[in-house]
Design a protein around this motif. Structure first.
Motif, mmCIF file in Angstrom:
data_model
loop_
_atom_site.group_PDB
_atom_site.id
_atom_site.type_symbol
_atom_site.label_atom_id
_atom_site.label_comp_id
_atom_site.label_asym_id
_atom_site.label_seq_id
_atom_site.Cartn_x
_atom_site.Cartn_y
_atom_site.Cartn_z
ATOM 1 N N PHE A 1 42.009 33.667 45.401
ATOM 2 C CA PHE A 1 40.785 33.010 45.810
ATOM 3 C C PHE A 1 40.292 33.484 47.169
ATOM 4 O O PHE A 1 39.313 32.988 47.669
ATOM 5 C CB PHE A 1 40.973 31.501 45.877
ATOM 6 C CG PHE A 1 41.077 30.828 44.531
ATOM 7 C CD1 PHE A 1 40.683 31.461 43.374
ATOM 8 C CD2 PHE A 1 41.560 29.538 44.425
ATOM 9 C CE1 PHE A 1 40.756 30.837 42.149
ATOM 10 C CE2 PHE A 1 41.636 28.894 43.211
ATOM 11 C CZ PHE A 1 41.238 29.548 42.068
ATOM 12 N N ASP B 1 38.294 35.265 48.748
ATOM 13 C CA ASP B 1 37.068 36.033 48.584
ATOM 14 C C ASP B 1 36.333 36.080 49.923
ATOM 15 O O ASP B 1 35.361 35.370 50.144
ATOM 16 C CB ASP B 1 36.212 35.375 47.507
ATOM 17 C CG ASP B 1 35.004 36.194 47.104
ATOM 18 O OD1 ASP B 1 34.849 37.318 47.602
ATOM 19 O OD2 ASP B 1 34.222 35.698 46.285
ATOM 20 N N LYS C 1 33.852 32.722 45.514
ATOM 21 C CA LYS C 1 33.293 32.533 44.178
ATOM 22 C C LYS C 1 34.215 31.721 43.282
ATOM 23 O O LYS C 1 33.822 30.709 42.713
ATOM 24 C CB LYS C 1 33.006 33.889 43.547
ATOM 25 C CG LYS C 1 32.395 33.779 42.159
ATOM 26 C CD LYS C 1 33.268 34.366 41.111
ATOM 27 C CE LYS C 1 32.559 34.239 39.766
ATOM 28 N NZ LYS C 1 33.259 34.833 38.698
ATOM 29 N N LYS C 2 35.459 32.134 43.131
ATOM 30 C CA LYS C 2 36.364 31.460 42.191
ATOM 31 C C LYS C 2 36.725 30.054 42.641
ATOM 32 O O LYS C 2 36.851 29.149 41.806
ATOM 33 C CB LYS C 2 37.632 32.291 41.975
ATOM 34 C CG LYS C 2 37.395 33.507 41.110
ATOM 35 C CD LYS C 2 38.704 34.226 40.830
ATOM 36 C CE LYS C 2 38.485 35.406 39.926
ATOM 37 N NZ LYS C 2 39.752 36.090 39.624
ATOM 38 N N ASP D 1 28.915 37.009 42.281
ATOM 39 C CA ASP D 1 29.770 38.133 41.906
ATOM 40 C C ASP D 1 28.862 39.319 41.631
ATOM 41 O O ASP D 1 28.015 39.616 42.446
ATOM 42 C CB ASP D 1 30.642 37.758 40.707
ATOM 43 C CG ASP D 1 29.836 37.151 39.555
ATOM 44 O OD1 ASP D 1 28.600 37.330 39.518
ATOM 45 O OD2 ASP D 1 30.436 36.512 38.691
ATOM 46 N N TYR E 1 36.576 38.565 42.527
ATOM 47 C CA TYR E 1 35.719 37.744 41.680
ATOM 48 C C TYR E 1 35.710 38.112 40.218
ATOM 49 O O TYR E 1 35.094 37.445 39.421
ATOM 50 C CB TYR E 1 34.293 37.703 42.222
ATOM 51 C CG TYR E 1 33.609 39.033 42.411
ATOM 52 C CD1 TYR E 1 33.022 39.689 41.364
ATOM 53 C CD2 TYR E 1 33.542 39.600 43.673
ATOM 54 C CE1 TYR E 1 32.374 40.890 41.556
ATOM 55 C CE2 TYR E 1 32.896 40.791 43.874
ATOM 56 C CZ TYR E 1 32.303 41.436 42.803
ATOM 57 O OH TYR E 1 31.662 42.624 42.998
#
Length: 143
Positions: A1, A3, A16-17, A49, A142
């Motif tokens: 995660f 990101d 994102k996740k 993404d 992502y």
């Protein structure tokens, strides 16, 4: 995660996740377990993404400089770095502006970035968006 990216001298957080997970937990479990009845989903951004920049570009909302456009259209890998981060962050910004405009309509005050994200993702699955060129970057968080 994790990101995140280093961009113009600072760390930027896209997550994102993590944001998608929070929204999916809320959407699927809010009525089964009060721990997932989050009340602050409006503080999240879209789950950016490579799909959202593609759809927004195809809609004419995002425009790219010629070098980046050529690189994406040639289906070459977009290196991790400024272009990739800018695409994703510009998609987030554009979506925030869209959500802000939607809020001006009285019947849509509860509309949030997650709603827009789910909508744009669905559009991304159908023509003419499905076959529109997307940027491809290796070593991302992502995909």
């Amino acid at each position: 995660f994790k990101d995140t990216a280093f961009y113009k001298g600072r760390t930027v957080y896209i997550y994102k996740k993590a944001q998608l997970l929070a929204c999916d937990l809320h959407r699927n479990l809010k009525n089964k377990d009060k721990r997932f009845a989050f009340t602050d989903l409006s503080s999240l951004t879209v789950f950016s993404d490579n799909v959202l920049p593609c759809v927004l570009r195809k809609m004419g909302i995002l425009t790219l400089n010629e070098d980046l456009e050529t690189l994406i259209d040639s289906k070459k890998v977009l290196p991790t770095g400024d272009y990739e981060v800018e695409l994703r962050l510009c998609a987030v910004h554009a979506c925030e502006l869209i959500v802000s405009e939607v809020h001006k309509t009285e019947n849509f005050r509860e509309f949030c970035a997650a709603h827009l994200d789910y909508y744009l993702w669905e559009i991304g699955k159908v023509e003419p968006y499905r076959n529109a060129e997307r940027h491809y970057t290796q070593q991302t968080y992502y995909y």
